[in-house]
Design an enzyme around this catalytic site. Sequence first.
Site, mmCIF file in Angstrom:
data_model
loop_
_atom_site.group_PDB
_atom_site.id
_atom_site.type_symbol
_atom_site.label_atom_id
_atom_site.label_comp_id
_atom_site.label_asym_id
_atom_site.label_seq_id
_atom_site.Cartn_x
_atom_site.Cartn_y
_atom_site.Cartn_z
ATOM 1 N N GLY A 1 0.874 -0.857 0.235
ATOM 2 C CA GLY A 1 -0.213 0.278 0.250
ATOM 3 C C GLY A 1 1.056 1.451 0.384
ATOM 4 O O GLY A 1 -0.011 2.268 -0.257
ATOM 5 N N CYS A 2 1.898 1.365 1.048
ATOM 6 C CA CYS A 2 2.645 2.851 0.886
ATOM 7 C C CYS A 2 3.307 2.301 -0.212
ATOM 8 O O CYS A 2 3.547 3.996 -0.787
ATOM 9 C CB CYS A 2 3.836 2.081 2.148
ATOM 10 S SG CYS A 2 2.669 2.212 3.576
#
Length: 154
Positions: free
Chosen positions: A45-46
């Site tokens: 996600g990052c």
Amino acid sequence: MSELKAGQKAPEFTVNDQNGNTVTLSEFAGKKVVLYFYPKDDTPGCTAEACNFRDNYQGLTAQGIVVLGVSVDDEKSHQKFITKHNLPFPLLADTDKKIVEAYGIWGEKNMYGKKYMGISRKTFLIDENGVISHIIEKVDTANSTAQVLDLLNS
């Protein structure tokens, strides 16, 4: 500390970026700042969020917008993340957790029934006067730039 809200002055900070350079919020006075908080370098996600900002970076800077990513990872971790994904903006190494605590995003999290302390993914839009104009509570990592621009251009 009480939760930050739009209309409040953004908490000032002094921290090192990935290269050990000192960065303060006040040095960006007169510019709009996207201050985005993310849990960990090089996680799915990052990475999606960082790469979305990377892919739209020229459009953001053309509008006078500064992008700053913040996590509690150290400078070396940030350097690897930037190199691996060719990120054109600074990542701030909040290893002492002063920024995440000042912005109220460090706290208890729960994953698969296990409780731990960590960062809540959140983005703060700060105006030219250092005031929080918007807070994105539910970040769409693959479309984070669109979320920012929709708010700034509304």
